[in-house]
Design a protein around this motif. Structure first.
Motif, mmCIF file in Angstrom:
data_model
loop_
_atom_site.group_PDB
_atom_site.id
_atom_site.type_symbol
_atom_site.label_atom_id
_atom_site.label_comp_id
_atom_site.label_asym_id
_atom_site.label_seq_id
_atom_site.Cartn_x
_atom_site.Cartn_y
_atom_site.Cartn_z
ATOM 1 N N GLY A 288 -1.522 -0.252 1.550
ATOM 2 C CA GLY A 288 -1.983 -0.286 0.301
ATOM 3 C C GLY A 288 -0.783 0.279 -0.350
ATOM 4 N N ILE A 289 -0.889 0.137 -1.764
ATOM 5 C CA ILE A 289 0.303 0.677 -2.707
ATOM 6 C C ILE A 289 0.808 2.069 -2.452
ATOM 7 N N SER A 290 -0.228 2.769 -1.943
ATOM 8 C CA SER A 290 0.509 4.293 -1.725
ATOM 9 C C SER A 290 1.491 4.255 -0.720
ATOM 10 N N LYS A 291 1.228 3.398 0.544
ATOM 11 C CA LYS A 291 2.120 3.324 1.726
ATOM 12 C C LYS A 291 3.486 2.474 1.052
ATOM 13 N N TYR A 292 3.145 1.392 0.298
ATOM 14 C CA TYR A 292 4.394 0.874 -0.531
ATOM 15 C C TYR A 292 5.099 1.697 -1.037
ATOM 16 N N GLY A 293 4.666 2.704 -1.918
ATOM 17 C CA GLY A 293 5.515 3.729 -2.704
ATOM 18 C C GLY A 293 6.329 4.727 -1.932
ATOM 19 N N LEU A 294 5.570 5.019 -0.679
ATOM 20 C CA LEU A 294 6.334 6.075 0.097
ATOM 21 C C LEU A 294 7.594 5.266 0.722
ATOM 22 N N SER A 295 7.227 3.955 1.444
ATOM 23 C CA SER A 295 8.483 3.306 1.751
ATOM 24 C C SER A 295 9.571 3.064 0.895
ATOM 25 N N ALA A 296 9.130 2.736 -0.404
ATOM 26 C CA ALA A 296 10.056 2.793 -1.666
ATOM 27 C C ALA A 296 10.939 3.925 -1.736
ATOM 28 N N MET A 297 10.355 5.190 -1.704
ATOM 29 C CA MET A 297 10.698 6.426 -1.810
ATOM 30 C C MET A 297 11.781 6.750 -0.888
ATOM 31 N N LEU A 298 11.364 6.495 0.530
ATOM 32 C CA LEU A 298 12.317 6.591 1.483
ATOM 33 C C LEU A 298 13.617 5.990 1.435
ATOM 34 N N ALA A 299 13.210 4.622 0.925
ATOM 35 C CA ALA A 299 14.416 3.694 0.880
ATOM 36 C C ALA A 299 15.347 3.818 -0.557
ATOM 37 N N LYS A 300 14.934 4.775 -1.669
ATOM 38 C CA LYS A 300 15.521 5.017 -2.889
ATOM 39 C C LYS A 300 15.454 3.599 -3.555
ATOM 40 N N ASP A 301 14.178 3.088 -3.715
ATOM 41 C CA ASP A 301 14.053 1.970 -4.186
ATOM 42 C C ASP A 301 13.416 2.033 -5.638
ATOM 43 N N LEU A 302 14.429 2.212 -6.474
ATOM 44 C CA LEU A 302 13.992 2.799 -8.012
ATOM 45 C C LEU A 302 13.018 2.007 -8.527
ATOM 46 N N ASN A 303 13.304 0.788 -8.735
ATOM 47 C CA ASN A 303 12.397 -0.293 -9.363
ATOM 48 C C ASN A 303 10.983 -0.175 -8.799
ATOM 49 N N ALA A 304 10.810 -0.114 -7.490
ATOM 50 C CA ALA A 304 9.678 -0.024 -6.823
ATOM 51 C C ALA A 304 8.697 1.422 -7.066
ATOM 52 N N ILE A 305 9.758 2.455 -7.135
ATOM 53 C CA ILE A 305 9.329 3.940 -7.484
ATOM 54 C C ILE A 305 8.578 3.764 -8.876
#
Length: 340
Positions: A288-305
């Motif tokens: 889901g999008i929450s898991k995707y957002g968590l992965s983005a936070m761990l990778a410092k993916d600012l656009n996704a966050i």
């Protein structure tokens, strides 16, 4: 103000809230340590590539100008490119959002109907053994974090009893239904695949229970306390004296006003389900999008966050508007002009 003006006022206020949220998201994305261009292109990017990236994304402009370009792109559905998936963030959101919406939808149904049923049952049997047992479960449900409940249910149903599938959205031997809405249960029903719909529902069941349990028991306590307090009101005593059936009094005249304090809390619980789903989705391998957002936070993916937080913020605003409408329906003081 009348109900129509009340709703319009809430919608306009919500637009201001979303605008303020966009400023906060943009500011955080710019003040976090690190170069946004370097974080987007990686440590091996050349100076020329970094400079071209900054020019293309207006990172050399003053912050107010950067925000104008950024919010203009967001209004067109463009959140930039994700460094985690190397795709447009908007496409990632479209892919991952339905899975979270599906589990949140069933969690919402469980939270609403479960809290009302438990609250009514506890109020009907006030100060009995059943009421005490329900209150113990309520305290335990509120105090126990959702991820602890999720792990316990995963162990029970995934390894001890193995009667309900607990990982992923479908069993390996099942073919996903044709993509219509992205909601597996609904898409399977629309395409005439009841076996796939049932399998998808079973996969949703345990994550939905884990996500809704704490809020359900908390709201049940509010419903129970409000019904107990309102049961001694004069107009209800008069109705009993007129011989109106107790079932009619409880369901129509007692439950309705007793839901007013619980509905606001339910709205906050429902709105927070998407944000709270990241641990549940991680535990149950739910894409889901929450898991995707968590992965983005761990990778410092600012656009996704930024994209994920904006989606969560919009969900909060929509749920709040719906809650305001429901409360206005339940409370005649708002519906008949007492909006202030």
């Amino acid at each position: 103000m009348n109900l129509k003006k009340f709703i319009i006022h809430r919608i306009l206020l919500s637009i201001v809230v979303i605008f303020g949220l966009s400023i906060v998201i943009f500011s955080i994305a710019r003040i976090v340590p690190g170069d946004p261009a370097r974080m987007a292109l990686g440590a091996t990017a050349t100076k020329e590539a970094l400079e071209n990236f900054k020019i293309e994304n207006h990172l050399n402009e003053p912050l107010p100008v950067q925000y104008i370009y950024w919010i203009a792109s967001v209004l067109h559905g463009d959140f930039g490119k994700s460094t985690t998936t190397d795709r447009a963030v908007a496409k990632d959101i479209i892919q991952f959002l339905p899975a979270t919406v599906e589990v949140v939808f069933f969690s919402t149904l469980l939270l609403i109907f479960g809290s009302i049923l438990i609250g009514k049952l506890a109020a009907k049997h006030k100060d009995t053994v059943l009421d005490g047992i329900l209150r113990v479960f309520s305290y335990a449900g509120v105090a126990m974090p959702g991820f602890v409940v999720a792990i316990l249910l995963l162990l029970l149903f995934g390894y001890v009893w193995q009667v309900i599938p607990v990982l992923g959205r479908l069993s390996p031997n099942m073919t996903p239904p044709s993509h219509i809405t992205g909601l597996y249960v609904l898409d399977a029903l629309l395409t005439g695949k009841p076996a796939v719909a049932w399998n998808a529902f079973l996969h949703i069941l345990i994550p939905a229970v884990s996500l809704a349990l704490g809020g359900m028991f908390q709201d049940a306590r509010l419903v129970r306390n409000a019904m107990v307090e309102n049961s001694s009101k004069d107009y209800l005593v008069a109705m009993k004296g007129y011989g109106i059936p107790e079932k009619v009094i409880n369901n129509k005249y007692l439950l309705k006003p007793s839901l007013i304090p619980a509905v606001s809390c339910m709205g906050m619980d429902i709105a927070s389900l998407m944000g709270n789903a990241f641990l549940i989705e991680t535990i149950f391998s739910w894409p889901g999008i929450s898991k995707y957002g968590l992965s983005a936070m761990l990778a410092k993916d600012l656009n996704a966050i930024s994209g994920v937080i904006m989606v969560f913020g919009i969900v909060f605003v929509i749920v709040n508007i719906i809650v305001d409408i429901v409360v206005a329906y339940l409370d005649p003081r708002i519906r008949l002009g007492g909006g202030n």
